[in-house]
Design an enzyme around this catalytic site. Structure first.
Site, PDB file in Angstrom:
ATOM      1  N   GLN A  20       0.836  -1.205   0.000  1.00  0.00           N
ATOM      2  CA  GLN A  20       0.000   0.000   0.000  1.00  0.00           C
ATOM      3  C   GLN A  20       0.867   1.250   0.000  1.00  0.00           C
ATOM      4  O   GLN A  20       1.748   1.405   0.845  1.00  0.00           O
ATOM      5  CB  GLN A  20      -0.898   0.012   1.237  1.00  0.00           C
ATOM      6  CG  GLN A  20      -1.809   1.223   1.346  1.00  0.00           C
ATOM      7  CD  GLN A  20      -2.343   1.404   2.758  1.00  0.00           C
ATOM      8  OE1 GLN A  20      -1.791   2.141   3.564  1.00  0.00           O
ATOM      9  NE2 GLN A  20      -3.438   0.714   3.064  1.00  0.00           N
ATOM     10  N   GLY A  21       0.609   2.164  -0.933  1.00  0.00           N
ATOM     11  CA  GLY A  21       1.348   3.421  -1.011  1.00  0.00           C
ATOM     12  C   GLY A  21       0.458   4.609  -0.728  1.00  0.00           C
ATOM     13  O   GLY A  21       0.048   5.317  -1.654  1.00  0.00           O
ATOM     14  N   SER A  56       0.957   6.748   2.604  1.00  0.00           N
ATOM     15  CA  SER A  56       1.718   7.760   3.339  1.00  0.00           C
ATOM     16  C   SER A  56       2.835   8.366   2.494  1.00  0.00           C
ATOM     17  O   SER A  56       3.443   7.683   1.666  1.00  0.00           O
ATOM     18  CB  SER A  56       2.326   7.155   4.610  1.00  0.00           C
ATOM     19  OG  SER A  56       1.317   6.769   5.513  1.00  0.00           O
ATOM     20  N   SER A  89       5.000  -0.885   3.683  1.00  0.00           N
ATOM     21  CA  SER A  89       5.280  -2.260   4.101  1.00  0.00           C
ATOM     22  C   SER A  89       5.210  -3.197   2.904  1.00  0.00           C
ATOM     23  O   SER A  89       4.387  -3.019   2.010  1.00  0.00           O
ATOM     24  CB  SER A  89       4.273  -2.713   5.162  1.00  0.00           C
ATOM     25  OG  SER A  89       4.299  -1.869   6.283  1.00  0.00           O
ATOM     26  N   GLU A 110      -8.750  -1.649   6.697  1.00  0.00           N
ATOM     27  CA  GLU A 110      -7.444  -1.764   7.345  1.00  0.00           C
ATOM     28  C   GLU A 110      -7.555  -1.575   8.853  1.00  0.00           C
ATOM     29  O   GLU A 110      -6.923  -2.281   9.641  1.00  0.00           O
ATOM     30  CB  GLU A 110      -6.479  -0.728   6.772  1.00  0.00           C
ATOM     31  CG  GLU A 110      -5.085  -0.777   7.387  1.00  0.00           C
ATOM     32  CD  GLU A 110      -4.156   0.284   6.820  1.00  0.00           C
ATOM     33  OE1 GLU A 110      -2.942   0.155   7.029  1.00  0.00           O
ATOM     34  OE2 GLU A 110      -4.637   1.235   6.179  1.00  0.00           O
ATOM     35  N   GLU A 128      -4.428   9.625  17.748  1.00  0.00           N
ATOM     36  CA  GLU A 128      -5.057  10.943  17.832  1.00  0.00           C
ATOM     37  C   GLU A 128      -6.107  11.109  16.736  1.00  0.00           C
ATOM     38  O   GLU A 128      -7.209  11.627  16.975  1.00  0.00           O
ATOM     39  CB  GLU A 128      -3.991  12.042  17.721  1.00  0.00           C
ATOM     40  CG  GLU A 128      -3.057  12.153  18.933  1.00  0.00           C
ATOM     41  CD  GLU A 128      -1.992  11.076  18.967  1.00  0.00           C
ATOM     42  OE1 GLU A 128      -1.322  10.948  19.994  1.00  0.00           O
ATOM     43  OE2 GLU A 128      -1.828  10.351  17.955  1.00  0.00           O
TER      44      GLU A 128
END
Length: 397
Positions: free
Chosen positions: A131-132, A134, A166, A249, A380
């Site tokens: 997964q891309g 961030s 990852s 996710e 948060e």
């Protein structure tokens, strides 16, 4: 077959499914699958083999609809499957995130051609995905992403950078977000793309972590050409599609499998003489911690089961996904911390060190879980979602 307590009553169909899973695990979890030989490459090959075995048995993605290779499993059957996998200490399939996140997103948003092409290859592990999402300046604030994609004929030309990706070091495909309309508002003008990592202009660079492993990666796009046919969902509406993926996710059925397995390890450590007590679970301090963890694991199982039921109906997980993510990440950290307490000084020793607790896995787990409250959205962020969407509190100014 064993009659494990799942915390729910079982129908005849549920008991038949339980027996099927137990029989499969008893025959399939061979010494070869459980082996630790061969280093990282050996581990990956065993994960791929294990997923293929699950796929052949019809157990790779039981929550998917039957028409896409799943079993349309009920929430109770998903609970059974997770509990049995955890009790058997079965490994994870190599395509865990694609099965639990990308697959349901393709089912929900994909074209018929995309479903017929990608879904079988996810199940068989012919394609391994990463997964891309961030980026260096767009982690928790994903809408601030800067990777851009411009239309050139029947392709998108992509330039930018992803980070903390990852599995990119061994995956062959990536699902990612890129800005396709730079004039739109931050959450608009984003598209959700599917790409081959072997595409010219895509480069993967591993990042060494505090554990010593390189589990995360940077991914660079330098005028990489991605077919327009690889856009998942409507062009410029990738934010809506990504919210589906993030919901899956954050709930993460596989997370409950991992956490149940971690709880089993802690129970075994607590039952033996340990750094906290020679009385095992007869020690009130130790027993209180284990009981609290067990209650939280059960709560997480129930939340995940509800989200799975919604997914089978084609409904994206709602704000309850943030509850699951918050509980999962903080429980992960708390259990890793308690494992270190139980192990004492031996728990601080790394893999390969003489006398290291659990062959160094206690130390590795403790270090790895430092990042648990960041991945898939920080704690948060999850608290803000819960406050605004579940409790109805006003947004931060």
């Amino acid at each position: 077959m064993s009659d494990r307590d799942y915390g729910v009553s079982l129908s005849a169909a549920d008991r038949a499914f339980r027996d099927e899973v137990q029989a499969f695990l008893a025959s399939a979890l061979t010494s070869e699958i459980r082996s630790t030989r061969g280093g990282e490459m050996g581990r990956l090959e065993r994960m791929r083999l294990w997923q293929n075995m699950l796929h052949q048995a019809g157990l790779a993605a039981i929550s998917w609809p039957t028409e896409f290779g799943g079993r349309s499993a009920t929430p109770v059957q998903q609970l059974i499957f997770n509990a049995e996998m955890a009790a058997a200490r079965a490994p994870e399939p190599i395509n865990r995130s694609a099965i639990n996140q990308l697959g349901p997103t393709i089912i929900q948003w994909g074209t018929d051609d995309q479903r017929s092409h990608y879904l079988p290859r996810i199940l068989s592990a012919d394609d391994v995905w990463c997964q891309g999402f961030s980026e260096p300046d767009a982690g928790s604030d994903l809408a601030a992403l800067k990777t851009k994609a411009t239309i050139d004929g029947d392709h998108l030309v992509v330039t930018g950078q992803k980070v903390w990706t990852s599995k990119a070091q061994y995956a062959n495909r990536i699902y990612f977000l890129a800005r396709t309309d730079p004039q739109a508002e931050p959450r608009d003008g984003i598209s959700y793309l599917l790409a081959d990592l072997a595409t010219d202009g895509i480069e993967v660079r591993p990042i060494r972590q505090i554990t010593g492993d390189a589990e995360f990666n940077e991914v660079f796009f330098d005028d990489a050409r991605v077919p327009l046919a690889n856009v998942l969902g409507p062009l410029n509406e990738g934010w809506r599609v990504a919210k589906s993926t993030l919901g899956y996710e954050r709930v993460g059925q596989s997370r409950t499998h991992r956490i149940e397995r971690r709880l089993g390890i802690l129970v075994a450590m607590a039952q033996e003489p340990n750094a906290l007590s020679d009385s095992g679970l007869h020690d009130q301090y130790v027993a209180d911690h284990i009981v609290r963890f067990a209650a939280q694991v059960e709560a997480l199982r129930q939340i995940a089961a509800q989200a799975t039921a919604a997914g089978v109906r084609g409904v994206s997980p709602g704000p309850e996904a943030s509850v699951a993510k918050l509980l999962t990440s903080e429980l992960d950290q708390a259990m890793a911390n308690f494992g270190l307490d139980l192990a004492g000084p031996a728990g601080t020793l790394e893999r390969g060190s003489p006398g290291a607790a659990k062959k160094g896995n206690v130390a590795k787990s403790y270090l790895l879980m430092r990042a648990a409250t960041f991945g898939a959205g920080t704690s948060e962020i999850q608290r803000n979602v819960i406050a605004e969407r579940l409790l109805g509190l006003p947004r931060d100014p």
